[in-house]
Scaffold this active site. Structure first.
Site, PDB file in Angstrom:
ATOM      1  N   LYS A  71      91.140  10.492  -2.725  1.00  0.00           N
ATOM      2  CA  LYS A  71      90.734  11.521  -1.754  1.00  0.00           C
ATOM      3  C   LYS A  71      89.500  11.047  -1.000  1.00  0.00           C
ATOM      4  O   LYS A  71      88.550  10.548  -1.592  1.00  0.00           O
ATOM      5  CB  LYS A  71      90.430  12.848  -2.464  1.00  0.00           C
ATOM      6  CG  LYS A  71      90.161  13.991  -1.480  1.00  0.00           C
ATOM      7  CD  LYS A  71      90.004  15.316  -2.210  1.00  0.00           C
ATOM      8  CE  LYS A  71      88.705  15.395  -2.969  1.00  0.00           C
ATOM      9  NZ  LYS A  71      88.478  16.726  -3.564  1.00  0.00           N
ATOM     10  N   GLN A 143      85.502  28.502  -0.884  1.00  0.00           N
ATOM     11  CA  GLN A 143      85.789  28.128  -2.268  1.00  0.00           C
ATOM     12  C   GLN A 143      85.920  29.348  -3.187  1.00  0.00           C
ATOM     13  O   GLN A 143      86.564  29.267  -4.237  1.00  0.00           O
ATOM     14  CB  GLN A 143      84.676  27.227  -2.815  1.00  0.00           C
ATOM     15  CG  GLN A 143      84.618  25.853  -2.192  1.00  0.00           C
ATOM     16  CD  GLN A 143      85.643  24.893  -2.821  1.00  0.00           C
ATOM     17  OE1 GLN A 143      86.392  25.251  -3.709  1.00  0.00           O
ATOM     18  NE2 GLN A 143      85.657  23.672  -2.327  1.00  0.00           N
ATOM     19  N   ALA A 224      76.860  23.053  -7.267  1.00  0.00           N
ATOM     20  CA  ALA A 224      76.065  21.826  -7.222  1.00  0.00           C
ATOM     21  C   ALA A 224      76.970  20.600  -7.155  1.00  0.00           C
ATOM     22  O   ALA A 224      77.750  20.349  -8.065  1.00  0.00           O
ATOM     23  CB  ALA A 224      75.162  21.749  -8.450  1.00  0.00           C
TER      24      ALA A 224
END
Length: 331
Positions: A71, A143, A224
């Site tokens: 990726k 997300q 993070a």
């Protein structure tokens, strides 16, 4: 042979969350047992553009199947405001390990969101209390949606509290899920006191204190992803049962990276890697555990496992209909 070209809608359609959660669990197990190769994530820093590129290659053997891929992903925080583009974008190349043939090129942005949610679900299944019914989410960006979608597959979530500084994002999130859950906006403390909490923010100063959390809250620390980022107060990490996805990545750029480098956390404060728990080498939640934390940086094996799910489903549909996908090209 054909190389399938799969856009974001295809990735979503061909990755049912129940199947995806199982595949990510298999990936954690393969990594733990040595049935995977995953070189360290490499970074190209672009300070002049306030962004970076990351390359994430991996190979895994899950027993019944094996797969390889890479990726190529970016993180550019200024994109939404300056360019009307997502902060994170990616492209996944999924290859046949036997021949090296590229079986699929697919949207890595949607893939990242879905496998990240699935990873949190795997951790939640092993670390949250069995009767967890409430979930808090801090950070209502893209997300956050798959966090709730995935975790609802492993726990009977009824109540959801979402907290974000952007009222429009909160409103959009609430509207999206209001027919499925008892969902409302709330403060950080209200979200953090739920049975399960997912933090999905880019902050560099902690926003969740020890006092905010419930006595047995399980926290998925997902935000993070670079040095200097930290969502949870160091005190939380010092007192919690801390489970990580990968030692090198979490100590470099995960939730624990700042207190680890400052000497406020040591190896002794890390209870286990999630792969150890999945394979039974370490315990998940026990009756003695209070707050638990999963420090997730995102692993390339997760992308490969998710890409496998997408590719297999796309291929099965094409075979069933006996017509090539319009998003497939011959080589």
């Amino acid at each position: 042979m054909q190389t399938h070209l799969l856009d974001g809608d295809d990735v979503e359609n061909y990755s049912p969350m129940t199947t995806l959660v199982s595949a990510i669990e298999d990936a954690f197990a393969a990594y733990q047992t040595g049935d995977a190769q995953m070189p360290p994530k490499s970074y190209i820093e672009l300070p002049e553009y306030n962004g970076d590129f990351r390359s994430m290659p991996a190979y895994m053997d899950a027993g019944d199947w094996d797969a390889a891929g890479i990726k190529w992903v970016n993180v550019h925080p200024d994109n939404p405001e300056d360019h009307d583009l997502p902060t994170v974008m990616g492209t996944m190349i999924y290859s046949d390990p036997e021949t090296g043939f590229p079986l699929a090129i697919m949207d890595g942005t949607e893939l990242t969101m879905r496998r990240t949610g699935a990873a949190a679900a795997v951790a939640t299944d092993y670390l949250a209390v069995e009767d967890a019914s409430s979930m808090g989410i801090i950070g209502a960006g893209v997300q956050s949606y798959t966090q709730l979608e995935a975790i609802a597959q492993v726990r009977d979530i009824e109540e959801v509290v979402v907290s974000d500084l952007d009222d429009e994002r909160v409103a959009a999130f609430v509207s999206h899920f209001e027919d499925e859950f008892d969902i409302r906006s709330g403060s950080i403390a209200e979200a953090a006191s739920c049975d399960v909490l997912s933090t999905v923010t880019p902050v560099r100063e902690p926003v969740v204190s020890a006092d905010d959390l419930g006595e047995h809250t399980h926290v998925n620390a997902m935000g993070a992803d670079a040095e200097g980022k930290q969502e949870l107060a160091t005190e939380v990490l010092q007192n919690a049962k801390v489970v990580i996805d990968d030692y090198d990545q979490t100590t470099h750029s995960g939730e624990i990276n700042v207190p680890f480098h400052d000497g406020d956390l040591t190896d002794d404060d890390i209870d286990a890697q999630i792969g150890e728990i999945v394979t039974g080498e370490a315990n998940g939640r026990t009756s003695d555990d209070g707050v638990t934390v999963f420090d997730s940086t995102g692993l390339a094996i997760q992308d490969v496992a998710a890409a496998h799910v997408v590719y297999e489903a796309a291929s099965a549909e094409e075979e069933e209909t006996q017509t090539p996908s319009l998003l497939s090209v011959g080589n």
